[in-house]
Structure formats: C-alpha cells, structure tokens
Design a protein around this motif. Structure first.
Motif, short mmCIF file in Angstrom:
data_model
loop_
_atom_site.label_atom_id
_atom_site.label_comp_id
_atom_site.label_asym_id
_atom_site.label_seq_id
_atom_site.Cartn_x
_atom_site.Cartn_y
_atom_site.Cartn_z
N ALA A 1 0.83 -1.21 0.00
CA ALA A 1 0.00 0.00 0.00
C ALA A 1 0.86 1.25 0.00
CB ALA A 1 -0.94 0.00 1.20
N GLN A 2 1.91 1.26 0.80
CA GLN A 2 2.78 2.43 0.88
C GLN A 2 3.48 2.68 -0.45
OE1 GLN A 2 2.80 4.46 3.43
NE2 GLN A 2 4.24 5.86 2.44
N LEU A 3 3.89 1.62 -1.10
CA LEU A 3 4.56 1.74 -2.40
C LEU A 3 3.63 2.40 -3.42
CD1 LEU A 3 6.62 -1.05 -4.12
CD2 LEU A 3 4.83 0.14 -5.37
N ILE A 4 2.37 1.95 -3.45
CA ILE A 4 1.42 2.48 -4.44
C ILE A 4 0.98 3.89 -4.07
CG2 ILE A 4 -0.83 2.11 -5.53
CD1 ILE A 4 -0.36 -0.92 -5.07
N LEU A 5 0.82 4.17 -2.78
CA LEU A 5 0.46 5.52 -2.36
C LEU A 5 1.55 6.52 -2.73
CD1 LEU A 5 -1.14 4.86 1.15
CD2 LEU A 5 -2.32 5.69 -0.90
N GLN A 6 2.81 6.11 -2.62
CA GLN A 6 3.91 6.99 -3.04
C GLN A 6 3.84 7.28 -4.53
OE1 GLN A 6 7.42 4.95 -1.66
NE2 GLN A 6 7.19 5.67 0.45
N ALA A 7 3.44 6.27 -5.31
CA ALA A 7 3.28 6.47 -6.75
C ALA A 7 2.15 7.45 -7.05
CB ALA A 7 3.04 5.13 -7.44
N PHE A 8 1.04 7.33 -6.32
CA PHE A 8 -0.04 8.31 -6.46
C PHE A 8 0.50 9.73 -6.16
CE2 PHE A 8 -3.40 4.94 -5.48
CZ PHE A 8 -3.91 4.95 -6.77
N GLY A 9 1.28 9.83 -5.10
CA GLY A 9 1.76 11.13 -4.66
C GLY A 9 2.65 11.84 -5.67
N ARG A 10 3.39 11.10 -6.47
CA ARG A 10 4.28 11.74 -7.43
C ARG A 10 3.63 11.94 -8.80
NH1 ARG A 10 6.91 6.34 -7.50
NH2 ARG A 10 6.34 5.39 -9.49
N SER A 11 2.39 11.43 -8.98
CA SER A 11 1.73 11.52 -10.27
C SER A 11 0.93 12.82 -10.38
CB SER A 11 0.79 10.33 -10.49
OG SER A 11 0.02 10.51 -11.67
N GLU A 12 1.45 13.76 -11.16
CA GLU A 12 0.75 15.02 -11.36
C GLU A 12 -0.57 14.80 -12.09
OE1 GLU A 12 1.60 19.48 -13.23
OE2 GLU A 12 3.12 17.89 -13.36
N GLU A 13 -0.57 13.86 -13.03
CA GLU A 13 -1.80 13.57 -13.77
C GLU A 13 -2.90 13.06 -12.84
OE1 GLU A 13 -3.24 11.14 -17.79
OE2 GLU A 13 -1.22 10.86 -16.99
N PHE A 14 -2.52 12.22 -11.89
CA PHE A 14 -3.50 11.73 -10.92
C PHE A 14 -4.05 12.87 -10.09
CE2 PHE A 14 -4.08 10.42 -6.46
CZ PHE A 14 -5.23 9.66 -6.61
N ARG A 15 -3.19 13.73 -9.59
CA ARG A 15 -3.64 14.84 -8.75
C ARG A 15 -4.57 15.77 -9.52
NH1 ARG A 15 1.83 14.87 -7.52
NH2 ARG A 15 2.14 16.81 -8.67
#
Length: 220
Positions: free
Chosen positions: A53-67
């Motif tokens: 979960a932490q690994l994927i949450l970090q990926a969400f955090g760095r994705s400008e497109e997601f934000r």
C-alpha cells in the motif's frame, strides 16, 4: 468520466508481484460477508499489505496527472487482490462510505492498478457501464484506471491464468463529477496553451482556476 494513467515503474510492479507471491490471501468476502457478487481473494497479512500500500500511495503522490484528474483529499490504502480461474466480481456499485479505523472515506472515485500482463490470463476484464456505453479494460502492468465509484461495474470471470491488481478508493476535494471534470479540462487547457497567451490574460485564467477550486471544493 474515466482516466487511464501510467502509475508504477517496472521495479514497483515487480515488488508488488513479489509481495503477492510471498503472502497469504483469503476469501475477499472477509471484508463483506454478505456480498454475494464478490468471488476473489485479497491480501491478508498486515506487514505485506502495509508495504504494498505504501509503495502504491507513493506512486499516487508523485503523479501530477493523478492529482489533476482526481483532486484527491483521502485515499484508502491500496489492497492487492487476485482472481484465479472461475473467480469474478459481479456487477455492483462501490459503497458510498468506507470505514478506516477512526476515519471515513467517501468513495467518489475508484481505482484499479493492473499488476500482471493481460496476456497471462483469459477473461478478467474490468467492465464499466457509463450511461449507455459499455467499456472493458485489461491494462498493462503498472497502468491504473480511475473511474466514478457510482458507476455499475464488474470484473468478468477469469477462465485461465491469474489476474493480480490493487484497488483503492478516492475521496475527491471536488465531489461533484461535472465540476471536477470541468476544472480538469480547464487546467489542461491552461497547461497546454498558457505560455502562448498574453501574460495578463493567463493571470486572469489562473484566477478563474483558483476561484473555482476555492468555491467548489470541500473545505480542508
């Protein structure tokens, strides 16, 4: 209404697969025993679940497109789930609110992160109904799809191989999907065309962006 985006690197996909291969999965109905539509397995080891979960949450955090697409306020810890031959998740809409300890997350958007090659299993497409449209998705490893949680959707029966994904739910700062999509489109136009505009007009556009976000969003 939905967005496909690259999320995980090859190394992160490999690590999620390693965690899944080394961990114990249980009947997915453990989290909802009365859900007769659900027939899958989910990760059930706290340490392994926290690591993935932490690994994927970090990926969400760095994705400008997601934000920029989701305007995330809260995200549930992504959960590894797998489907073996005969497993499926029948047509359903996701629960409106999810309890996470002392916190509650409103599910505005649902997310599926694909972790294995679509050619390694038969069936298992994510089938989403958007109005009169009926769309199926089997994405590449590391790709994610984000779609409205109030849509009717299902995971079609896997007939061979194994489908491995992570699922998460997102509470958006802008709960209204019409406003959220409108602001996303406005932000995208500003990003693509802003540098070609007269500086004063671009500043006015940025003011509109900020004010719409200010007045439409949930308060912090």
């Amino acid at each position: 209404m939905y967005r496909i985006l690259p999320l995980l690197t090859e190394a992160e996909v490999a690590e999620c697969r390693r965690i899944a291969a080394a961990s114990h999965f249980v009947d997915g109905r453990i989290s909802n025993p009365h859900n007769k539509a659900k027939n899958n397995q989910q990760l059930h080891e706290p340490n392994a679940g926290q690591a993935s979960a932490q690994l994927i949450l970090q990926a969400f955090g760095r994705s400008e497109e997601f934000r920029e697409f989701a305007f995330p306020q809260k995200i549930t810890p992504p959960l590894l789930t797998k489907y073996q031959p005969g497993m499926y998740y029948g047509a359903h809409a996701d629960a409106a609110f999810l309890n996470l300890g002392n916190a509650v997350v409103r599910s505005d958007l649902s997310c599926t992160v694909f972790l294995n090659d679509p050619g390694s299993y038969e069936g298992g497409a994510l089938h989403i109904r958007l109005g009169d449209a009926s769309i199926r998705f089997k994405l590449q490893p590391g790709e994610a799809i984000i779609y409205p949680s109030d849509t009717f959707h299902e995971v079609e029966r896997v007939t061979s191989g194994e489908r491995l994904v992570a699922i998460a739910f997102i509470q958006s700062r802008i709960p209204d999907p019409f406003r959220r999509n409108l602001l996303f489109d406005l932000n995208e136009v500003a990003a693509l065309e802003g540098l070609t505009m007269q500086p004063e007009n671009f500043s006015r556009l940025q003011l509109v962006q900020s004010n719409l976000l200010r007045y439409w969003s949930d308060k912090p």
